[in-house]
Structures are given as structure tokens and as C-alpha cells.
Motif scaffolding. Structure first.
Motif, PDB file in Angstrom:
ATOM      1  N   UNK A  94       1.151  -1.266  -0.021  1.00  0.00           N
ATOM      2  CA  UNK A  94      -0.193  -0.205  -0.047  1.00  0.00           C
ATOM      3  C   UNK A  94       0.741   1.406   0.000  1.00  0.00           C
ATOM      4  N   UNK A  95       0.054   2.298  -0.369  1.00  0.00           N
ATOM      5  CA  UNK A  95       0.956   3.638  -0.210  1.00  0.00           C
ATOM      6  C   UNK A  95       1.058   4.193   1.076  1.00  0.00           C
ATOM      7  N   UNK A  96       0.304   3.796   2.128  1.00  0.00           N
ATOM      8  CA  UNK A  96       0.424   4.174   3.448  1.00  0.00           C
ATOM      9  C   UNK A  96      -0.858   5.175   3.655  1.00  0.00           C
ATOM     10  N   UNK A  97      -1.238   5.320   4.776  1.00  0.00           N
ATOM     11  CA  UNK A  97      -2.207   6.098   5.099  1.00  0.00           C
ATOM     12  C   UNK A  97      -1.981   7.365   5.795  1.00  0.00           C
ATOM     13  N   UNK A  98      -2.493   8.442   5.817  1.00  0.00           N
ATOM     14  CA  UNK A  98      -2.450   9.638   6.242  1.00  0.00           C
ATOM     15  C   UNK A  98      -1.978   9.693   7.777  1.00  0.00           C
ATOM     16  N   UNK A  99      -1.097  10.406   8.366  1.00  0.00           N
ATOM     17  CA  UNK A  99      -0.782  10.615   9.644  1.00  0.00           C
ATOM     18  C   UNK A  99      -1.970  11.109  10.226  1.00  0.00           C
ATOM     19  N   UNK A 100      -2.501  12.306   9.715  1.00  0.00           N
ATOM     20  CA  UNK A 100      -3.381  12.897  10.264  1.00  0.00           C
ATOM     21  C   UNK A 100      -4.685  12.263  10.460  1.00  0.00           C
ATOM     22  N   UNK A 101      -4.932  11.418   9.603  1.00  0.00           N
ATOM     23  CA  UNK A 101      -6.188  10.740   9.581  1.00  0.00           C
ATOM     24  C   UNK A 101      -6.121   9.419  10.659  1.00  0.00           C
ATOM     25  N   UNK A 102      -4.962   9.045  10.766  1.00  0.00           N
ATOM     26  CA  UNK A 102      -4.715   7.880  11.770  1.00  0.00           C
ATOM     27  C   UNK A 102      -4.821   8.119  13.243  1.00  0.00           C
ATOM     28  N   UNK A 103      -4.175   9.734  13.371  1.00  0.00           N
ATOM     29  CA  UNK A 103      -4.305  10.211  14.595  1.00  0.00           C
ATOM     30  C   UNK A 103      -5.501  10.567  15.253  1.00  0.00           C
ATOM     31  N   UNK A 104      -6.261  11.025  14.273  1.00  0.00           N
ATOM     32  CA  UNK A 104      -7.853  11.376  14.540  1.00  0.00           C
ATOM     33  C   UNK A 104      -8.589  10.253  14.963  1.00  0.00           C
ATOM     34  N   UNK A 105      -8.434   9.284  13.925  1.00  0.00           N
ATOM     35  CA  UNK A 105      -9.310   7.924  14.092  1.00  0.00           C
ATOM     36  C   UNK A 105      -8.871   7.326  15.666  1.00  0.00           C
TER      37      UNK A 105
END
Length: 85
Positions: free
Chosen positions: A22-33
Motif C-alpha cells: 500500500x502507499x500508506x495512510x495519512x498520519x493526520x487521519x490515523x491520529x484522528x481515528x
């Protein structure tokens, strides 16, 4: 350099591109979730902890248990589906 060597090198580059998971996930989205779901889980534990033997409240305990179950369901089922799109 033989043609076989060039073909193997080209095939290796093609397979290296296919092996990317995968290309990875957004750090901001991961922290918010994480913050939202952990807050929901911790809030459920807090609400369940408000019950006591002198004042047993089934509704309070069930509400806290529901909050914990929703947080766990979202964490392990919905979030992976959402992030793997």
C-alpha cells in the motif's frame, strides 16, 4: 550482457512494483481515528465504572458496554475497510 540477463532485470523491476502492499495512510487521519475511537472506548469504561453496588444501574452499565463494543467494532472492522479503499 546477454538478452536473458536484461529480461531478468526487467522482470525483477516489474515484480518489485507489484510487491508494494500500500502507499500508506495519512498520519493526520490515523491520529484522528485513534483519538476518537480510544476516547469512545475509554469513555465507555468510565461510564461502566460509575455503577456501584449501592446504586446498580443496568442502563448505565449497558450504555458503557455499548460504547466499548462500538469502539472495538469500528476499530477492527470498519476502519480497515475504510483505509483499504
Amino acid at each position: 550482457m546477454s538478452n536473458q540477463h536484461v529480461a531478468d532485470e526487467t522482470r525483477a523491476r516489474t515484480h518489485a512494483d507489484e510487491n508494494v502492499t500500500s502507499k500508506g495512510n495519512s498520519v493526520v487521519l490515523s491520529v484522528v481515528l485513534f483519538v476518537v475511537l480510544f476516547g469512545l472506548f475509554a469513555g465507555g469504561l468510565y461510564v461502566m465504572g460509575l455503577t456501584s453496588m449501592q446504586n446498580p444501574s443496568i442502563g448505565l452499565f449497558t450504555g458503557g458496554l455499548g460504547m466499548c463494543m462500538v469502539a472495538l467494532y469500528c476499530t477492527f472492522d470498519l476502519v480497515p475497510r475504510f483505509l483499504n479503499k
